[in-house]
Design a protein around this motif. Sequence first.
Motif, mmCIF file in Angstrom:
data_model
loop_
_atom_site.group_PDB
_atom_site.id
_atom_site.type_symbol
_atom_site.label_atom_id
_atom_site.label_comp_id
_atom_site.label_asym_id
_atom_site.label_seq_id
_atom_site.Cartn_x
_atom_site.Cartn_y
_atom_site.Cartn_z
ATOM 1 N N GLU A 128 13.186 48.961 41.931
ATOM 2 C CA GLU A 128 14.357 48.895 42.814
ATOM 3 C C GLU A 128 14.388 50.146 43.670
ATOM 4 O O GLU A 128 14.142 51.254 43.193
ATOM 5 N N LEU A 129 14.649 49.970 44.960
ATOM 6 C CA LEU A 129 14.580 51.049 45.937
ATOM 7 C C LEU A 129 15.880 51.092 46.723
ATOM 8 O O LEU A 129 16.280 50.096 47.340
ATOM 9 N N HIS A 130 16.544 52.253 46.696
ATOM 10 C CA HIS A 130 17.837 52.384 47.353
ATOM 11 C C HIS A 130 17.949 53.718 48.084
ATOM 12 O O HIS A 130 17.135 54.631 47.886
ATOM 13 N N HIS A 131 18.984 53.839 48.885
ATOM 14 C CA HIS A 131 19.306 55.069 49.601
ATOM 15 C C HIS A 131 19.670 56.177 48.602
ATOM 16 O O HIS A 131 20.102 55.896 47.484
ATOM 17 N N PRO A 132 19.517 57.447 48.979
ATOM 18 C CA PRO A 132 19.730 58.539 48.031
ATOM 19 C C PRO A 132 21.187 58.826 47.696
ATOM 20 O O PRO A 132 21.459 59.667 46.833
ATOM 21 N N ASN A 133 22.139 58.147 48.327
ATOM 22 C CA ASN A 133 23.544 58.354 48.003
ATOM 23 C C ASN A 133 24.026 57.461 46.865
ATOM 24 O O ASN A 133 25.173 57.578 46.435
ATOM 25 N N LYS A 134 23.169 56.581 46.372
ATOM 26 C CA LYS A 134 23.545 55.700 45.267
ATOM 27 C C LYS A 134 23.648 56.533 43.993
ATOM 28 O O LYS A 134 22.743 57.296 43.666
ATOM 29 N N VAL A 135 24.769 56.363 43.239
ATOM 30 C CA VAL A 135 25.031 57.256 42.111
ATOM 31 C C VAL A 135 24.459 56.758 40.787
ATOM 32 O O VAL A 135 24.314 57.545 39.845
ATOM 33 N N ASP A 136 24.129 55.468 40.681
ATOM 34 C CA ASP A 136 23.661 54.955 39.396
ATOM 35 C C ASP A 136 22.197 54.514 39.481
ATOM 36 O O ASP A 136 21.730 54.047 40.517
ATOM 37 N N ALA A 137 21.482 54.696 38.406
ATOM 38 C CA ALA A 137 20.102 54.239 38.293
ATOM 39 C C ALA A 137 19.823 53.881 36.840
ATOM 40 O O ALA A 137 20.214 54.633 35.948
ATOM 41 N N PRO A 138 19.190 52.763 36.562
ATOM 42 C CA PRO A 138 18.779 51.757 37.541
ATOM 43 C C PRO A 138 19.975 51.024 38.116
ATOM 44 O O PRO A 138 21.084 51.106 37.587
ATOM 45 N N SER A 139 19.757 50.309 39.204
ATOM 46 C CA SER A 139 20.840 49.591 39.858
ATOM 47 C C SER A 139 21.364 48.470 38.961
ATOM 48 O O SER A 139 20.663 47.959 38.086
ATOM 49 N N GLY A 140 22.610 48.076 39.215
ATOM 50 C CA GLY A 140 23.180 46.969 38.465
ATOM 51 C C GLY A 140 22.400 45.682 38.661
ATOM 52 O O GLY A 140 22.235 44.883 37.725
ATOM 53 N N THR A 141 21.875 45.482 39.869
ATOM 54 C CA THR A 141 21.080 44.280 40.135
ATOM 55 C C THR A 141 19.806 44.284 39.308
ATOM 56 O O THR A 141 19.409 43.252 38.746
ATOM 57 N N ALA A 142 19.148 45.440 39.217
ATOM 58 C CA ALA A 142 17.919 45.523 38.424
ATOM 59 C C ALA A 142 18.193 45.269 36.953
ATOM 60 O O ALA A 142 17.421 44.576 36.265
ATOM 61 N N VAL A 143 19.287 45.815 36.445
ATOM 62 C CA VAL A 143 19.647 45.593 35.038
ATOM 63 C C VAL A 143 19.931 44.115 34.792
ATOM 64 O O VAL A 143 19.473 43.533 33.793
ATOM 65 N N THR A 144 20.666 43.486 35.703
ATOM 66 C CA THR A 144 20.959 42.066 35.556
ATOM 67 C C THR A 144 19.678 41.239 35.618
ATOM 68 O O THR A 144 19.484 40.297 34.834
ATOM 69 N N THR A 145 18.792 41.591 36.549
ATOM 70 C CA THR A 145 17.520 40.877 36.671
ATOM 71 C C THR A 145 16.709 40.996 35.389
ATOM 72 O O THR A 145 16.140 40.000 34.901
ATOM 73 N N ALA A 146 16.644 42.196 34.830
ATOM 74 C CA ALA A 146 15.903 42.402 33.592
ATOM 75 C C ALA A 146 16.465 41.544 32.467
ATOM 76 O O ALA A 146 15.714 40.950 31.672
ATOM 77 N N GLY A 147 17.784 41.455 32.386
ATOM 78 C CA GLY A 147 18.401 40.637 31.342
ATOM 79 C C GLY A 147 18.057 39.166 31.483
ATOM 80 O O GLY A 147 17.781 38.475 30.488
ATOM 81 N N LYS A 148 18.078 38.661 32.713
ATOM 82 C CA LYS A 148 17.748 37.254 32.946
ATOM 83 C C LYS A 148 16.282 36.976 32.615
ATOM 84 O O LYS A 148 15.942 35.944 32.012
ATOM 85 N N ILE A 149 15.396 37.892 33.021
ATOM 86 C CA ILE A 149 13.969 37.724 32.729
ATOM 87 C C ILE A 149 13.729 37.760 31.234
ATOM 88 O O ILE A 149 12.990 36.931 30.668
ATOM 89 N N SER A 150 14.333 38.723 30.554
ATOM 90 C CA SER A 150 14.148 38.864 29.111
ATOM 91 C C SER A 150 14.613 37.616 28.368
ATOM 92 O O SER A 150 13.930 37.121 27.456
ATOM 93 N N ALA A 151 15.773 37.069 28.763
ATOM 94 C CA ALA A 151 16.294 35.866 28.104
ATOM 95 C C ALA A 151 15.368 34.676 28.334
ATOM 96 O O ALA A 151 15.132 33.875 27.419
#
Length: 244
Positions: A128-151
């Motif tokens: 996941e690639l984002h602008h440097p002002n983003k405060v959280d890593a990994p992104s919420g989208t990446a975490v959600t994607t990982a959960g869906k893939i894992s399931a």
Amino acid sequence: MLRVAVLGAKGRMGAEVCRVVEAADDLELVAALDASDDLTAAIGADVAVDFTVPDAVMGNLEWCAAHGVHVVVGTTGFTAEKLARVAALFEGTSAHAIVASNYSIGSLLMMKFAEIAAPYFESVEIIELHHPNKVDAPSGTAVTTAGKISAARAAAGLGPVPDATTDDPGGARGATVDGIHIHAVRQRGLFANQEVRFGNEGEQLVITENGFDRASYMPGVLAAVRAVPNRPGLTVGIEELLGL
């Protein structure tokens, strides 16, 4: 006409939400509030849209539940434990909540396609690639994607993703979420981008979604604002609202 309050209105996402709400024929912007503003200005709103920060969002949700204001949340950083707390807050109240890690149509389709592909590949990693002002890593989208893939992998009977790494003192292999490696890039010039890379012997499938502007999130946000009054309790994600 739905009356809408925007929390985090001075942020880039909040300002964009204010713009599209004011432009919509069936919505009325009744409050545009930021961190130091009194939430009582949102009393009388039908729906609050929260694009604040993880440290503030739970307090805002508690206020909305107590005052009968439906809420659509785009703030990230929600764990399973925090979502359970939100569900408890809104259970049996007159207020409803939608919490989604991403409101971009392209991102939602990217996650759906990744979920479909997951059972067919031995290896998978997320970048996941984002602008440097983003405060959280990994992104919420990446975490959600990982959960869906894992399931999806677990349902197909697949074992762990192959990885012989035993020596990684610098964390070069990235974060591991539900058994899936995620690599976070923060770089000037980027906005919101994600790759899901699948691999088998002799082949590779890469699913990429590139976001270029905050306007890409607005159709999903507006769909959630219009839907939340009719969805009791907590709804996680907007895939069902879009027929996904």
